[in-house]
Scaffold this motif. Structure first.
Motif, PDB file in Angstrom:
ATOM      1  N   VAL A   1      -5.455   0.680   6.742  1.00  8.52           N
ATOM      2  CA  VAL A   1      -4.869   1.982   6.432  1.00  8.52           C
ATOM      3  C   VAL A   1      -3.534   1.748   5.746  1.00  8.52           C
ATOM      4  O   VAL A   1      -2.747   0.904   6.179  1.00  8.52           O
ATOM      5  CB  VAL A   1      -4.657   2.797   7.726  1.00  8.52           C
ATOM      6  CG1 VAL A   1      -4.010   4.134   7.418  1.00  8.52           C
ATOM      7  CG2 VAL A   1      -5.966   2.988   8.447  1.00  8.52           C
ATOM      8  N   SER A   2      -3.286   2.486   4.648  1.00  9.74           N
ATOM      9  CA  SER A   2      -2.009   2.280   3.939  1.00  9.74           C
ATOM     10  C   SER A   2      -0.843   2.757   4.797  1.00  9.74           C
ATOM     11  O   SER A   2      -0.999   3.562   5.697  1.00  9.74           O
ATOM     12  CB  SER A   2      -2.002   3.045   2.619  1.00  9.74           C
ATOM     13  OG  SER A   2      -1.857   4.420   2.860  1.00  9.74           O
ATOM     14  N   GLY A   3       0.328   2.257   4.473  1.00 11.56           N
ATOM     15  CA  GLY A   3       1.521   2.652   5.232  1.00 11.56           C
ATOM     16  C   GLY A   3       1.659   1.847   6.502  1.00 11.56           C
ATOM     17  O   GLY A   3       0.902   0.911   6.761  1.00 11.56           O
ATOM     18  N   LYS A   4       2.664   2.253   7.281  1.00  9.11           N
ATOM     19  CA  LYS A   4       2.985   1.480   8.479  1.00  9.11           C
ATOM     20  C   LYS A   4       3.348   2.411   9.620  1.00  9.11           C
ATOM     21  O   LYS A   4       3.489   3.613   9.456  1.00  9.11           O
ATOM     22  CB  LYS A   4       4.185   0.578   8.179  1.00  9.11           C
ATOM     23  CG  LYS A   4       3.814  -0.715   7.451  1.00  9.11           C
ATOM     24  CD  LYS A   4       5.044  -1.582   7.294  1.00  9.11           C
ATOM     25  CE  LYS A   4       4.705  -3.044   7.079  1.00  9.11           C
ATOM     26  NZ  LYS A   4       3.821  -3.309   5.952  1.00  9.11           N
TER      27      LYS A   4
ATOM     28  N   MET B   1      -0.033   8.119  -5.852  1.00 15.16           N
ATOM     29  CA  MET B   1      -1.118   9.032  -5.464  1.00 15.16           C
ATOM     30  C   MET B   1      -0.568  10.380  -5.033  1.00 15.16           C
ATOM     31  O   MET B   1      -1.195  11.418  -5.236  1.00 15.16           O
ATOM     32  CB  MET B   1      -1.912   8.427  -4.320  1.00 15.16           C
ATOM     33  CG  MET B   1      -2.708   7.218  -4.768  1.00 15.16           C
ATOM     34  SD  MET B   1      -3.270   6.289  -3.344  1.00 15.16           S
ATOM     35  CE  MET B   1      -4.107   7.578  -2.444  1.00 15.16           C
ATOM     36  N   ALA B   2       0.611  10.345  -4.444  1.00 14.26           N
ATOM     37  CA  ALA B   2       1.184  11.576  -3.913  1.00 14.26           C
ATOM     38  C   ALA B   2       1.489  12.574  -5.022  1.00 14.26           C
ATOM     39  O   ALA B   2       1.418  13.777  -4.813  1.00 14.26           O
ATOM     40  CB  ALA B   2       2.442  11.259  -3.120  1.00 14.26           C
TER      41      ALA B   2
ATOM     42  N   LYS C   1      -0.590  10.570  -0.049  1.00 16.47           N
ATOM     43  CA  LYS C   1      -0.191   9.210  -0.409  1.00 16.47           C
ATOM     44  C   LYS C   1      -0.823   8.138   0.484  1.00 16.47           C
ATOM     45  O   LYS C   1      -0.467   6.989   0.389  1.00 16.47           O
ATOM     46  CB  LYS C   1       1.332   9.079  -0.424  1.00 16.47           C
ATOM     47  CG  LYS C   1       2.017   9.514   0.839  1.00 16.47           C
ATOM     48  CD  LYS C   1       3.517   9.400   0.655  1.00 16.47           C
ATOM     49  CE  LYS C   1       4.237  10.045   1.812  1.00 16.47           C
ATOM     50  NZ  LYS C   1       5.678   9.973   1.663  1.00 16.47           N
ATOM     51  N   SER C   2      -1.727   8.559   1.349  1.00 14.80           N
ATOM     52  CA  SER C   2      -2.373   7.560   2.204  1.00 14.80           C
ATOM     53  C   SER C   2      -3.806   7.296   1.749  1.00 14.80           C
ATOM     54  O   SER C   2      -4.466   8.177   1.207  1.00 14.80           O
ATOM     55  CB  SER C   2      -2.395   8.047   3.651  1.00 14.80           C
ATOM     56  OG  SER C   2      -1.094   8.211   4.117  1.00 14.80           O
ATOM     57  N   PHE C   3      -4.228   6.095   1.978  1.00 15.84           N
ATOM     58  CA  PHE C   3      -5.617   5.762   1.675  1.00 15.84           C
ATOM     59  C   PHE C   3      -6.056   4.640   2.604  1.00 15.84           C
ATOM     60  O   PHE C   3      -5.239   4.061   3.327  1.00 15.84           O
ATOM     61  CB  PHE C   3      -5.781   5.357   0.210  1.00 15.84           C
ATOM     62  CG  PHE C   3      -4.919   4.197  -0.190  1.00 15.84           C
ATOM     63  CD1 PHE C   3      -3.641   4.397  -0.680  1.00 15.84           C
ATOM     64  CD2 PHE C   3      -5.391   2.884  -0.073  1.00 15.84           C
ATOM     65  CE1 PHE C   3      -2.837   3.332  -1.046  1.00 15.84           C
ATOM     66  CE2 PHE C   3      -4.595   1.815  -0.444  1.00 15.84           C
ATOM     67  CZ  PHE C   3      -3.311   2.036  -0.925  1.00 15.84           C
TER      68      PHE C   3
ATOM     69  N   GLY D   1       0.841   4.347  -2.622  1.00 16.91           N
ATOM     70  CA  GLY D   1       0.703   5.727  -2.142  1.00 16.91           C
ATOM     71  C   GLY D   1       1.617   6.694  -2.884  1.00 16.91           C
ATOM     72  O   GLY D   1       1.271   7.856  -3.062  1.00 16.91           O
ATOM     73  N   VAL D   2       2.791   6.192  -3.338  1.00 21.76           N
ATOM     74  CA  VAL D   2       3.751   7.062  -4.023  1.00 21.76           C
ATOM     75  C   VAL D   2       3.109   7.701  -5.255  1.00 21.76           C
ATOM     76  O   VAL D   2       3.239   8.900  -5.496  1.00 21.76           O
ATOM     77  CB  VAL D   2       5.013   6.269  -4.432  1.00 21.76           C
ATOM     78  CG1 VAL D   2       5.951   7.138  -5.252  1.00 21.76           C
ATOM     79  CG2 VAL D   2       5.718   5.746  -3.198  1.00 21.76           C
TER      80      VAL D   2
ATOM     81  N   SER E   1       0.824  -1.200   0.000  1.00 24.39           N
ATOM     82  CA  SER E   1       0.000   0.000   0.000  1.00 24.39           C
ATOM     83  C   SER E   1       0.865   1.260   0.000  1.00 24.39           C
ATOM     84  O   SER E   1       0.521   2.255  -0.612  1.00 24.39           O
ATOM     85  CB  SER E   1      -0.938   0.000   1.198  1.00 24.39           C
ATOM     86  OG  SER E   1      -0.197  -0.098   2.397  1.00 24.39           O
ATOM     87  N   ALA E   2       2.040   1.188   0.684  1.00 19.00           N
ATOM     88  CA  ALA E   2       2.940   2.343   0.697  1.00 19.00           C
ATOM     89  C   ALA E   2       3.459   2.619  -0.713  1.00 19.00           C
ATOM     90  O   ALA E   2       3.648   3.774  -1.102  1.00 19.00           O
ATOM     91  CB  ALA E   2       4.096   2.100   1.650  1.00 19.00           C
TER      92      ALA E   2
ATOM     93  N   SER F   1      -8.471   1.152   2.675  1.00 13.45           N
ATOM     94  CA  SER F   1      -9.382   0.220   2.009  1.00 13.45           C
ATOM     95  C   SER F   1     -10.336  -0.320   3.068  1.00 13.45           C
ATOM     96  O   SER F   1      -9.931  -0.539   4.213  1.00 13.45           O
ATOM     97  CB  SER F   1      -8.592  -0.918   1.357  1.00 13.45           C
ATOM     98  OG  SER F   1      -8.063  -1.756   2.354  1.00 13.45           O
TER      99      SER F   1
END
Lengths: 118, 695
Positions: free
Chosen positions: B497-500, A65-66, B543-545, A62-63, A58-59, B547
């Motif tokens: 949630v995207s990312g960590k 999308m940014a 850059k976050s989303f 995100g790139v 997902s990260a 699902s």
């Protein structure tokens, strides 16, 4: 596990980023830097080639999308090419195909850029 | 103030000194006849005075800590004053003494007082010289010379006392035997003197100069002249011992100056080498200390620069260290120097060959110049290599005249090696601090996540609900929740949630707030996701989303409604038939226009008893083993088929067991969340619809 690298080549002012390996939270900043650098150099036509990418998290998503808003506001675009089934499935689940253009090959994407320029 | 003085008065030594001086005065005033026992009495009073003055002086030195050179200088000044004093007084007293010469044989009170006065001055002078010699003997002394010293002093006293025996009884041997012994022991003492060794070259040169002056003065003072003899005669009226002691102490000072001069001259050539070696050893010690102490890279670099600058005698030292972007950032003593190298640093770096080790570049060959007019003509560089990595360089600027020896190269090389270790250590430490901080942060994130998730699954008669959550080390931001907002309606959500890490944990908290409140006022899954998207669009960064799947079940009718925003498919099992439901929908926070709404689909169908719903996050299907194979949907389907007859709890336990068998020791990289819901039908035997139609 988090091995990742990317190559950038330019064909007719269109920049093709070829991704290799695993794109996750740890390797995403590399891609982020690469795209940020292209934008800084006013290169807004970008194709991302996924043929050598094994995994995207997902990260990694995100790139894109940014930057997409900024790039499109400058008359450019990020187009995706050569996504294998697995990667495409990830994009598809999230809903990327509704927002981004996907092509089977770089050539198709380049042609699309060229035709829209006219 | 007065009190202080009073206390000082009470000081034991001082009291004795005053008492002795009082005795002395009485003696001078009332007993001025030239007789043995009177002279002997004078000696008995004088000896303790000398000892006390020496003790006082040493006490004073312990407080003030005069250096050896200061002491020597003091010695010279004192002697000059003393010579001036005796010469002038002789000049004025000369005529009187001549006319009074006959009176010395038959002394009067006047002669007695003059003799007493000069004697006291002599005693004081002897004491001070003895003090200075004593301090010099004991300074930086490691071997015990105390015994030698005490013996010398005892002989010194005995020899002095012998003078009166010579005068009154013609017994010569006492004075000369002990005098010779005094000188002999004194020579040994002088030879054992060590402080010169520790002096720097410049200081040694000073000592040589001072010794020369001292020698001249002492020899001048020792030359016998007629008037001097008269003065001595005058003093010997008080006691001949003082004259002998005076001569002895001058002899000692002479010997000391000569030996010191010779010792220093002999040691001079080796000084520079010793100094340099000492400095090198100290620097290396300091550097190795640095390795264990310094955390801050700025502190470390300035220390390295200072050390190298001192050791190489070069005022121009630069250190450059490569950062992550492969740019060599320069460190120098001050900003001026930084400016100076700015012009040429790129050229220098182009010209250095890191594999060649230490090397020199001639500035003329670079056809470039330094910013300012410095006399640098060549630049020496030391590559800092750690394993196969080039950490940076140390650059030293030298002028034309500097010749570098092989030894200098070796020293600089070893300093370079130390610098590498120190820099590397400092960096590793920085990294481990950073890592610790991150780990703490992740702990906080995990804690947040754990508190936001339901503790246990709700107990509802119509449903058999189980949930499972296994957090990854780096928090993944998975979220699920159950709501029962109306009597017959049960709803639930699963989201990712995207990312960590901590940002994911905070977004997750926000997501929970959104769904919790929306679920109370809106009852259509599609509508809830639309509203949630609107809110998240405003707050998530680009850059976050998120699902998410939101679903409701009507407990009475078994009608199941579901909307999916970019999340993994929903699995439904009817008997052994598995379906992955993928109603269309984009992830939340992804697109803020109508595109989201237009593409969001809500589907509904009726559940039959024993129908099983499985919701999961991508941590399940993307669980990897050491061959980097993913667990995948096929394996998941297979397991579900195998265990679907069990309770929800048992099904999930089997799934997790199979996942852990699959991934074995390979670390879990994302949160794993799963919800299993089995519909058991209406418990009060209400008639169920037979409609199985669903999309």
């Amino acid at each position: 596990m988090t091995e990742f690298y990317l190559k950038i080549k330019t064909i007719d002012e269109i920049n093709i980023i070829e991704l290799n390996g695993y794109l996750d939270a740890h390797t995403a900043p590399q891609l982020e830097q690469a795209i940020a650098k292209l934008i800084q150099e006013n290169k807004f036509k970008i194709i991302v080639n996924f043929s050598q990418l094994y995994y995207i998290s997902s990260a990694g998503l995100g790139v894109f999308m940014a930057f997409i808003e900024n790039i499109r506001n400058n008359g450019g675009d990020i187009k995706f090419s050569s996504t294998n089934d697995k990667i495409y499935n990830v994009f598809d689940l999230i809903g990327f195909p509704l927002i981004y253009e996907f092509y089977k090959t770089d050539e198709e994407a380049i042609n699309k850029f060229k035709s829209s320029r006219v | 103030m007065i009190k202080k003085l009073f206390h000082k008065f009470l000081n034991f030594h001082l009291s004795i000194l005053i008492l002795l001086i009082a005795f002395l005065s009485i003696k001078i005033l009332f007993m001025f006849k030239s007789e043995f026992w009177i002279s002997f009495l004078s000696d008995l009073i004088s000896i303790p005075i000398v000892i006390l003055v020496v003790k006082k002086f040493i006490g004073f030195q312990n407080k003030r800590k005069f250096t050896q050179i200061q002491l020597l200088t003091g010695f010279i000044i004192l002697e000059i004053i003393f010579i001036l004093f005796s010469e002038t007084s002789l000049y004025f007293l000369g005529p009187t003494l001549k006319s009074l010469k006959s009176l010395i044989i038959k002394p009067t009170l006047f002669i007695g007082i003059i003799s007493g006065f000069f004697s006291v001055v002599y005693i004081f002078f002897i004491s001070i010289i003895l003090s200075i010699l004593t301090i010099l003997f004991f300074s930086r002394q490691k071997t015990t010379i105390k015994n030698y010293y005490v013996i010398t002093i005892v002989y010194f006293i005995l020899s002095s006392l012998g003078a009166n025996f010579e005068k009154y009884y013609d017994i010569l041997w006492i004075k000369y035997t002990f005098g010779t012994l005094t000188i002999a022991f004194f020579i040994v003492l002088t030879y054992l003197n060590k402080w010169v060794v520790y002096l720097k070259r410049k200081e040694k040169l000073k000592v040589i100069g001072l010794c020369n002056i001292l020698l001249v003065i002492i020899i001048f003072a020792m030359i016998k002249s007629g008037s001097k003899e008269q003065l001595e005669e005058l003093i010997s009226l008080f006691s001949s011992s003082i004259v002998t002691a005076y001569n002895l102490i001058f002899g000692m000072a002479l010997i000391y100056s000569i030996v010191l001069l010779i010792l220093t001259i002999f040691q001079l050539p080796a000084t520079e080498v010793i100094e340099k070696k000492t400095f090198e050893i100290e620097s290396l010690q300091n550097l190795s200390q640095m390795i264990s102490k310094v955390l801050d890279i700025d502190e470390l670099t300035s220390f390295i620069i200072q050390t190298i600058s001192k050791m190489s005698n070069s005022n121009y030292v630069w250190l450059c260290l490569y950062d992550e972007k492969d740019i060599c950032s320069f460190y120098s003593r001050n900003n001026n120097q930084k400016v100076e190298i700015d012009n040429i640093k790129d050229k220098i770096i182009q010209n250095v060959a890191p594999t060649s080790g230490i090397n020199i570049i001639d500035l003329d060959s670079l056809d470039t110049e330094l910013n300012t007019n410095t006399d640098i003509s060549k630049i020496l560089y030391i590559p800092l290599v750690y394993g196969n990595n080039l950490l940076g360089y140390i650059f030293l600027g030298f002028d034309k005249s500097t010749q570098l020896e092989m030894e200098d190269f070796n020293t600089l090389k070893s300093i370079g090696e130390y610098a590498v270790v120190a820099v590397q250590n400092s960096r590793l430490l920085q990294k481990s601090i950073e890592k610790e901080r991150l780990e703490k942060e992740l702990e906080v994130a995990r804690e947040i996540q754990r508190k936001l998730l339901p503790n246990e699954s709700p107990k509802i008669p119509e449903l058999d609900i189980a949930s499972m959550f296994i957090p990854a080390f780096e928090v993944g931001g998975d979220y699920f929740d159950f709501f029962q907002t109306k009597e017959d309606e049960f709803s639930f959500v699963i989201a990712d949630v995207s990312g960590k890490g901590i940002s994911a944990a905070f977004y997750m908290a926000e997501v929970k707030g959104i769904f919790e409140s929306l679920s109370k006022i809106i009852f259509s899954p599609k509508e809830i996701l639309i509203q949630a998207n609107k809110i998240l669009c405003k707050s998530l960064d680009k850059k976050s989303f998120v699902s998410a799947v939101f679903a409701t079940i009507n407990l009475k009718s078994g009608i199941f409604k579901i909307a999916r925003g970019g999340h993994c498919p929903i699995i439904i099992m009817k008997d052994k038939a598995i379906k992955h439901l993928r109603p269309s929908g984009i992830a939340l926070g992804f697109n803020c226009s109508n595109l989201f709404e237009d593409n969001l689909e809500e589907i509904s169908f009726k559940l039959n008893p024993n129908d099983l719903l499985i919701l999961y996050t991508d941590g399940v299907t993307e669980a990897r083993n050491k061959n980097l194979e993913e667990f995948g949907t096929d394996r998941l389907n297979e397991i579900l088929r195998k265990y679907s007859h069990l309770t929800s709890e048992q099904i999930l336990q089997n799934v997790i067991k199979d996942i852990s068998v699959f991934s074995q020791e390979f670390p879990q990289h994302d949160d794993i969340t799963m919800i299993a819901i089995k519909y058991s039908g209406v418990k009060d035997d209400r008639i169920l619809f037979k409609n199985q139609n669903h999309r």
